[in-house]
Design a protein around this motif. Sequence first.
Motif, mmCIF file in Angstrom:
data_model
loop_
_atom_site.group_PDB
_atom_site.id
_atom_site.type_symbol
_atom_site.label_atom_id
_atom_site.label_comp_id
_atom_site.label_asym_id
_atom_site.label_seq_id
_atom_site.Cartn_x
_atom_site.Cartn_y
_atom_site.Cartn_z
ATOM 1 N N MET A 59 0.822 -1.209 0.000
ATOM 2 C CA MET A 59 0.000 0.000 0.000
ATOM 3 C C MET A 59 0.858 1.262 0.000
ATOM 4 O O MET A 59 0.432 2.289 -0.532
ATOM 5 N N ALA A 60 2.060 1.197 0.524
ATOM 6 C CA ALA A 60 2.973 2.348 0.428
ATOM 7 C C ALA A 60 3.359 2.584 -1.029
ATOM 8 O O ALA A 60 3.438 3.737 -1.480
ATOM 9 N N GLN A 61 3.590 1.503 -1.781
ATOM 10 C CA GLN A 61 3.893 1.645 -3.207
ATOM 11 C C GLN A 61 2.687 2.212 -3.959
ATOM 12 O O GLN A 61 2.839 3.045 -4.855
ATOM 13 N N VAL A 62 1.500 1.781 -3.584
ATOM 14 C CA VAL A 62 0.284 2.292 -4.213
ATOM 15 C C VAL A 62 0.123 3.779 -3.894
ATOM 16 O O VAL A 62 -0.191 4.580 -4.779
ATOM 17 N N ALA A 63 0.353 4.152 -2.643
ATOM 18 C CA ALA A 63 0.232 5.558 -2.244
ATOM 19 C C ALA A 63 1.223 6.427 -3.006
ATOM 20 O O ALA A 63 0.897 7.540 -3.428
ATOM 21 N N GLU A 64 2.425 5.906 -3.207
ATOM 22 C CA GLU A 64 3.428 6.654 -3.975
ATOM 23 C C GLU A 64 2.953 6.857 -5.415
ATOM 24 O O GLU A 64 3.066 7.949 -5.974
ATOM 25 N N ALA A 65 2.411 5.815 -6.005
ATOM 26 C CA ALA A 65 1.910 5.920 -7.383
ATOM 27 C C ALA A 65 0.732 6.889 -7.467
ATOM 28 O O ALA A 65 0.566 7.583 -8.470
ATOM 29 N N LEU A 77 -6.204 -1.866 5.667
ATOM 30 C CA LEU A 77 -5.036 -1.233 5.062
ATOM 31 C C LEU A 77 -5.288 -0.650 3.675
ATOM 32 O O LEU A 77 -4.650 0.332 3.300
ATOM 33 N N ALA A 78 -6.175 -1.242 2.911
ATOM 34 C CA ALA A 78 -6.293 -0.864 1.503
ATOM 35 C C ALA A 78 -7.569 -0.104 1.143
ATOM 36 O O ALA A 78 -7.528 0.792 0.309
ATOM 37 N N LEU A 79 -8.668 -0.461 1.739
ATOM 38 C CA LEU A 79 -9.920 0.167 1.327
ATOM 39 C C LEU A 79 -9.945 1.680 1.540
ATOM 40 O O LEU A 79 -10.509 2.393 0.699
ATOM 41 N N PRO A 80 -9.333 2.211 2.595
ATOM 42 C CA PRO A 80 -9.324 3.681 2.707
ATOM 43 C C PRO A 80 -8.646 4.366 1.510
ATOM 44 O O PRO A 80 -9.133 5.388 1.021
ATOM 45 N N GLN A 81 -7.544 3.798 1.030
ATOM 46 C CA GLN A 81 -6.871 4.378 -0.137
ATOM 47 C C GLN A 81 -7.732 4.255 -1.384
ATOM 48 O O GLN A 81 -7.810 5.180 -2.191
ATOM 49 N N MET A 82 -8.377 3.116 -1.547
ATOM 50 C CA MET A 82 -9.241 2.908 -2.710
ATOM 51 C C MET A 82 -10.397 3.901 -2.678
ATOM 52 O O MET A 82 -10.725 4.537 -3.682
ATOM 53 N N ARG A 83 -10.990 4.076 -1.524
ATOM 54 C CA ARG A 83 -12.111 5.013 -1.393
ATOM 55 C C ARG A 83 -11.640 6.447 -1.669
ATOM 56 O O ARG A 83 -12.355 7.214 -2.306
ATOM 57 N N PHE A 84 -10.455 6.804 -1.206
ATOM 58 C CA PHE A 84 -9.909 8.139 -1.436
ATOM 59 C C PHE A 84 -9.788 8.424 -2.936
ATOM 60 O O PHE A 84 -10.178 9.492 -3.411
ATOM 61 N N LEU A 85 -9.247 7.477 -3.684
ATOM 62 C CA LEU A 85 -9.126 7.666 -5.128
ATOM 63 C C LEU A 85 -10.495 7.823 -5.788
ATOM 64 O O LEU A 85 -10.680 8.666 -6.665
ATOM 65 N N LEU A 86 -11.447 7.034 -5.351
ATOM 66 C CA LEU A 86 -12.793 7.149 -5.908
ATOM 67 C C LEU A 86 -13.438 8.486 -5.542
ATOM 68 O O LEU A 86 -14.162 9.066 -6.348
ATOM 69 N N GLU A 87 -13.158 8.978 -4.345
ATOM 70 C CA GLU A 87 -13.681 10.289 -3.953
ATOM 71 C C GLU A 87 -13.098 11.394 -4.833
ATOM 72 O O GLU A 87 -13.806 12.335 -5.206
ATOM 73 N N LEU A 88 -11.801 11.275 -5.166
ATOM 74 C CA LEU A 88 -11.198 12.261 -6.081
ATOM 75 C C LEU A 88 -11.934 12.284 -7.415
ATOM 76 O O LEU A 88 -12.237 13.352 -7.956
ATOM 77 N N LEU A 89 -12.205 11.110 -7.933
ATOM 78 C CA LEU A 89 -12.925 11.014 -9.202
ATOM 79 C C LEU A 89 -14.338 11.566 -9.059
ATOM 80 O O LEU A 89 -14.825 12.304 -9.923
ATOM 81 N N ASP A 90 -14.990 11.213 -7.953
ATOM 82 C CA ASP A 90 -16.373 11.623 -7.747
ATOM 83 C C ASP A 90 -16.485 13.146 -7.597
ATOM 84 O O ASP A 90 -17.434 13.749 -8.104
ATOM 85 N N GLU A 91 -15.520 13.766 -6.923
ATOM 86 C CA GLU A 91 -15.535 15.220 -6.754
ATOM 87 C C GLU A 91 -15.500 15.935 -8.100
ATOM 88 O O GLU A 91 -16.026 17.035 -8.232
ATOM 89 N N ARG A 92 -14.887 15.324 -9.074
ATOM 90 C CA ARG A 92 -14.808 15.917 -10.409
ATOM 91 C C ARG A 92 -15.961 15.475 -11.306
ATOM 92 O O ARG A 92 -16.015 15.838 -12.475
ATOM 93 N N GLY A 93 -16.854 14.646 -10.749
ATOM 94 C CA GLY A 93 -17.997 14.187 -11.531
ATOM 95 C C GLY A 93 -17.616 13.231 -12.641
ATOM 96 O O GLY A 93 -18.327 13.120 -13.630
#
Length: 158
Positions: A29-35, A87-103
């Motif tokens: 998940m650290a590698q994912v966060a970096e990406a 460990l992972a779902l919070p990061q996944m949700r964060f990325l989806l929230e970024l997308l959702d904020e932009r519609g």
Amino acid sequence: MSKGAVHHHFPDKRSIFDEVFRESQRAVMAQVAEAASAEGASPWALAESSARAFLRSFETDADKRPLLRQSAGVLGAERCRRIDEELALPQMRFLLELLDERGEPQPADLDAAATVIFRMLCEAATSVAFARAPGKAAREAGQVVIHLLSGLRRPAGS
């Protein structure tokens, strides 16, 4: 470290495996966060690079593959699922929230989408972990994951 010192911190072998697996997943998940932190990239590009980083971590680290292969058998599927959710779902949700904020994504419940996408990534990572050619498996699984993620994109002009 003595055997007694290990048993002072860990009551049994399963507890040791649990902590080793947890640390391995934290590293993934650290590698994912970096990406996901690339400056100037679109949220879709971040989502795609995060998915690829997730799979690449199992492709390139020969120690992570056997841990993943053995995790469900040693810890049980439910314990593995709880670790992943923590460990992972919070990061996944964060990325989806970024997308959702932009519609940008099609309408969908973000929690359900995060869970389903992460489960898909876990299955893809498991296919890499069991593959004779992890690099080829990671590329092929990554391509499928990206195609499936693109189905969440809102059609242009809608």
